[in-house]
Design an enzyme around this catalytic site. Structure first.
Site, short mmCIF file in Angstrom:
data_model
loop_
_atom_site.label_atom_id
_atom_site.label_comp_id
_atom_site.label_asym_id
_atom_site.label_seq_id
_atom_site.Cartn_x
_atom_site.Cartn_y
_atom_site.Cartn_z
N HIS A 52 37.69 28.92 40.58
CA HIS A 52 37.80 30.39 40.53
C HIS A 52 37.67 30.86 39.09
O HIS A 52 37.62 30.06 38.17
CB HIS A 52 39.07 30.87 41.22
CG HIS A 52 40.36 30.52 40.51
ND1 HIS A 52 40.83 29.23 40.39
CD2 HIS A 52 41.27 31.29 39.88
CE1 HIS A 52 41.98 29.23 39.75
NE2 HIS A 52 42.27 30.47 39.40
N HIS A 54 39.49 32.56 36.82
CA HIS A 54 40.52 32.78 35.80
C HIS A 54 40.24 31.96 34.54
O HIS A 54 39.75 30.83 34.59
CB HIS A 54 41.90 32.44 36.36
CG HIS A 54 42.41 33.49 37.29
ND1 HIS A 54 43.40 33.25 38.23
CD2 HIS A 54 42.07 34.80 37.45
CE1 HIS A 54 43.64 34.37 38.91
NE2 HIS A 54 42.85 35.32 38.46
N ASP A 56 42.04 30.31 32.47
CA ASP A 56 42.62 28.97 32.29
C ASP A 56 41.90 27.91 33.14
O ASP A 56 42.25 26.73 33.09
CB ASP A 56 44.14 28.98 32.57
CG ASP A 56 44.49 29.32 34.00
OD1 ASP A 56 43.91 30.26 34.57
OD2 ASP A 56 45.38 28.65 34.57
N HIS A 57 40.87 28.35 33.87
CA HIS A 57 40.07 27.42 34.67
C HIS A 57 38.61 27.33 34.20
O HIS A 57 37.94 26.34 34.47
CB HIS A 57 40.13 27.80 36.16
CG HIS A 57 41.53 27.73 36.70
ND1 HIS A 57 41.95 26.75 37.56
CD2 HIS A 57 42.61 28.50 36.44
CE1 HIS A 57 43.24 26.92 37.82
NE2 HIS A 57 43.67 27.98 37.15
N HIS A 110 44.41 33.81 46.19
CA HIS A 110 44.75 33.88 44.76
C HIS A 110 43.70 34.74 44.06
O HIS A 110 44.03 35.67 43.33
CB HIS A 110 44.79 32.47 44.19
CG HIS A 110 45.07 32.39 42.73
ND1 HIS A 110 46.29 32.74 42.18
CD2 HIS A 110 44.29 32.00 41.68
CE1 HIS A 110 46.24 32.57 40.86
NE2 HIS A 110 45.03 32.12 40.53
N ASP A 127 44.15 26.98 42.23
CA ASP A 127 45.43 27.70 42.28
C ASP A 127 45.72 28.22 43.69
O ASP A 127 46.36 29.26 43.85
CB ASP A 127 45.42 28.89 41.31
CG ASP A 127 45.49 28.44 39.85
OD1 ASP A 127 45.65 27.24 39.59
OD2 ASP A 127 45.39 29.33 38.98
N HIS A 165 47.98 23.07 38.36
CA HIS A 165 49.14 23.31 37.49
C HIS A 165 50.30 22.37 37.83
O HIS A 165 50.46 21.98 38.99
CB HIS A 165 49.65 24.76 37.65
CG HIS A 165 48.74 25.79 37.08
ND1 HIS A 165 48.83 26.24 35.78
CD2 HIS A 165 47.70 26.46 37.63
CE1 HIS A 165 47.89 27.15 35.55
NE2 HIS A 165 47.18 27.31 36.67
#
Ligand code: ZN
Ligand code: FE
Length: 254
Positions: A52, A54, A56-57, A110, A127, A165
């Site tokens: 996805h 985001h 942090d990905h 998410h 996530d 995570h």
């Protein structure tokens, strides 16, 4: 073929799949630790897989793609710069360099276009499903997330769950507030606390463990429904109502 966690930021795992020569990385939020891992093992990056959009990905995606000129897979339903192949449910891919066959599931909730990658005995779920928890609903409805979690829950019980995570111990603390009498949860807490104390990841877990202990996969169970109804102060009748209440409870949980 081996799968390794590369730790990044506070609690992200960037997963590297490798065969001793070539490697693929799932959700490279940061390029530097992935690059360091590849160099330390003498691996060539042949594919990037994103679940996805985001940061942090995907934050390290452009730098790694520029360095390695590799293929970049990601969700058809999200805008991510640099994808060379977009994927949606029903698609299959062979990971370049590894010859690894993966199937794609749409798991919105998410984010709106979140996908998961399913292989023989494992799933990379970003996530969506966490060890003993689930992602926050930033772009989807509770009904969508519940359906996405149900798809993951339907995978074979011994499927290893590679989420993005390390949230497990705090998720277990919440799960125990919901279901204090779940003995399997207490066992899981002891096991996962020991892993963390020894500096080991608690991920991957398995679908079987999640079905036994994860409150977000148990919205149809009488125990979870009773606890959620008690917490909400009214009788919650359907799994969607139960899931919605438990997700809200978790959002407010300290
Ligand atoms: Zn995310
Ligand atoms: Fe994340």
């Amino acid at each position: 073929m081996q799968i390794h966690p590369v730790a990044a930021f506070e609690d992200n795992y960037l997963w590297v799949i490798e065969d001793g020569r070539n490697a693929a990385v799932v959700d490279p939020g940061d390029a530097a630790p992935v690059q360091a891992f590849l160099e330390s093992r003498g691996l060539a990056l042949t594919a990037i897989l994103a679940t996805h959009h985001h940061g942090d990905h995907v934050g390290g995606l452009a730098a790694l793609a520029a360095r390695w000129k590799c293929e970049v897979f990601g969700p058809a339903g999200e805008r991510i710069a640099g994808l060379t192949t977009t994927l949606a449910e029903g698609d299959r891919l062979t990971v370049p360099g590894l010859g690894l066959e993966l199937a794609v599931l749409d798991v919105p909730g998410h984010t709106a276009g979140h996908i998961a990658y399913v292989g023989e005995g494992f799933v990379f779920c970003g996530d969506t499903l966490f060890a003993c928890g689930c992602g926050r609903l930033f772009e989807g409805t509770p009904a969508q997330m519940l359906a996405s979690l149900a798809k993951l829950a339907a995978l074979p019980p011994d499927t290893r769950v590679y989420c993005a995570h390390e949230y497990t111990l705090s998720n277990i603390r919440f799960a125990q507030a919901v279901e204090p009498g779940n003995a399997m949860l207490a066992e899981r807490k002891a096991r996962d606390a020991a892993s963390r104390a020894a500096g080991r990841p608690t991920v991957p877990s398995t679908i079987a463990v999640e079905l036994d202990t994860n409150p977000f996969l148990r919205s149809a169970s009488p125990e979870i429904a009773a606890a959620a109804s008690r917490h909400a102060g009214r009788r919650l009748a359907t799994p969607v109502e139960v899931f919605t209440a438990v997700r809200q409870w978790k959002n407010d949980f300290r």
